[in-house]
Motif scaffolding. Sequence first.
Motif, PDB file in Angstrom:
ATOM      1  N   UNK A 196       6.989   8.768 -10.099  1.00 34.46           N
ATOM      2  CA  UNK A 196       6.602   9.772  -9.182  1.00 34.46           C
ATOM      3  C   UNK A 196       5.669  11.042  -9.959  1.00 34.46           C
ATOM      4  N   UNK A 197       5.640  11.163 -11.343  1.00 35.36           N
ATOM      5  CA  UNK A 197       4.511  12.153 -11.725  1.00 35.36           C
ATOM      6  C   UNK A 197       3.279  11.406 -11.750  1.00 35.36           C
ATOM      7  N   UNK A 236       0.653  -1.263  -0.039  1.00 36.20           N
ATOM      8  CA  UNK A 236       0.071  -0.002   0.098  1.00 36.20           C
ATOM      9  C   UNK A 236       1.002   1.063  -0.092  1.00 36.20           C
ATOM     10  N   UNK A 237       0.466   2.556  -0.503  1.00 39.22           N
ATOM     11  CA  UNK A 237       1.164   3.703  -0.736  1.00 39.22           C
ATOM     12  C   UNK A 237       1.511   4.090   0.514  1.00 39.22           C
ATOM     13  N   UNK A 238       0.772   4.167   1.681  1.00 42.48           N
ATOM     14  CA  UNK A 238       1.237   4.813   2.947  1.00 42.48           C
ATOM     15  C   UNK A 238       2.422   3.834   3.375  1.00 42.48           C
ATOM     16  N   UNK A 255      -1.948  12.433  -8.619  1.00 42.76           N
ATOM     17  CA  UNK A 255      -3.151  11.785  -7.820  1.00 42.76           C
ATOM     18  C   UNK A 255      -2.582  11.439  -6.538  1.00 42.76           C
ATOM     19  N   UNK A 256      -2.187  12.686  -5.633  1.00 39.43           N
ATOM     20  CA  UNK A 256      -1.966  12.711  -4.331  1.00 39.43           C
ATOM     21  C   UNK A 256      -2.859  12.113  -3.402  1.00 39.43           C
ATOM     22  N   UNK A 257      -3.971  12.155  -3.600  1.00 39.84           N
ATOM     23  CA  UNK A 257      -5.125  12.084  -2.833  1.00 39.84           C
ATOM     24  C   UNK A 257      -5.664  10.733  -2.944  1.00 39.84           C
ATOM     25  N   UNK A 268      -9.658   0.536   1.110  1.00 39.65           N
ATOM     26  CA  UNK A 268     -10.298   1.882   0.293  1.00 39.65           C
ATOM     27  C   UNK A 268      -9.212   2.163  -0.491  1.00 39.65           C
ATOM     28  N   UNK A 269      -8.880   1.291  -1.275  1.00 38.43           N
ATOM     29  CA  UNK A 269      -7.859   1.231  -2.290  1.00 38.43           C
ATOM     30  C   UNK A 269      -8.461   2.084  -3.525  1.00 38.43           C
ATOM     31  N   UNK A 270      -7.846   3.167  -4.185  1.00 40.47           N
ATOM     32  CA  UNK A 270      -8.276   3.776  -5.329  1.00 40.47           C
ATOM     33  C   UNK A 270      -7.723   3.161  -6.574  1.00 40.47           C
TER      34      UNK A 270
END
Length: 279
Positions: free
Chosen positions: A113-114, A94-96, A119-121, A157-159
């Motif tokens: 990275x881009x 996961x991102x976190x 989609x930083x949120x 709650x993965x996007x």
Amino acid sequence: MRDEPGLPHVLGRSGDLEIRLATTKKEIRRAQRLRFKVFYEEGGAIAQGRAALVRRDICRFDKYCDHLLVFDMAARNSFGRGKPKVVGTYRLLRREIAERHGGFYSQNEFDIAPLLGRHSDKNFLELGRSCVHAKYRSKRVIELLWRGLWTYAKHYHVDVLIGCASLPGVNPLKLALPLSFLHHQASADAEWQVVPLHGRAVPMAILEKTAVDARKGVAALPPLVKAYLRVGAKFGNGAVVDTQFGTVDVFTIMPLAEIEDRYIAYFGSPDDVKDRAAA
């Protein structure tokens, strides 16, 4: 010992097969042994250092990831005693967690990275190290892996699902058909686009669009990439040769909001999956 509060112990069942998350270091080692068998003994990957000595696919990311495991609950050991066998696995990051431990595995090959910045949120989940034992490579096992993945993704709650997907072989010209098919028929839109790191890029558009037979292009893809396509996956612009694993890697992007309808049509509704897992 690992535990995921709120997730059922068993995420899905199909006959004698069941899928759940690894909860101990021993279970993670069992996943690593299966990966070694598939990637190195069968696939011809080059074992390095400790991995060659212990015959496990060891990766520094394993300690930070969650590991989905498919067990054959009817398997028996050499003495005829029941001993569940790990026959499939998927590694999840996961991102976190990635941001606390140096990033995603795929950042070794692709400049993502881009994408993360645009989609930083959003909550990204990286998929990796997927494999299935040779004797268990069936639609049933792949579906079970996806049931577990879907339950996990919904719980957190993965996007967006991302990751490297591999095509066997290191000569892009021999993979011209599947690579060109992915480029012409399943390339990601600009907001989701990713390119290989500078100096590692291999073009995917080897054949002109008019020269690509879609049916043959799909047939030339590995089963996992076909499964991604089936639910609506898109792919980055450019591939990378992974000499250690003997593959050409492409970057896969699957926003859940865009693939959910196709997922349900193929695997059933998320509620159905939850009911089966809790049974």
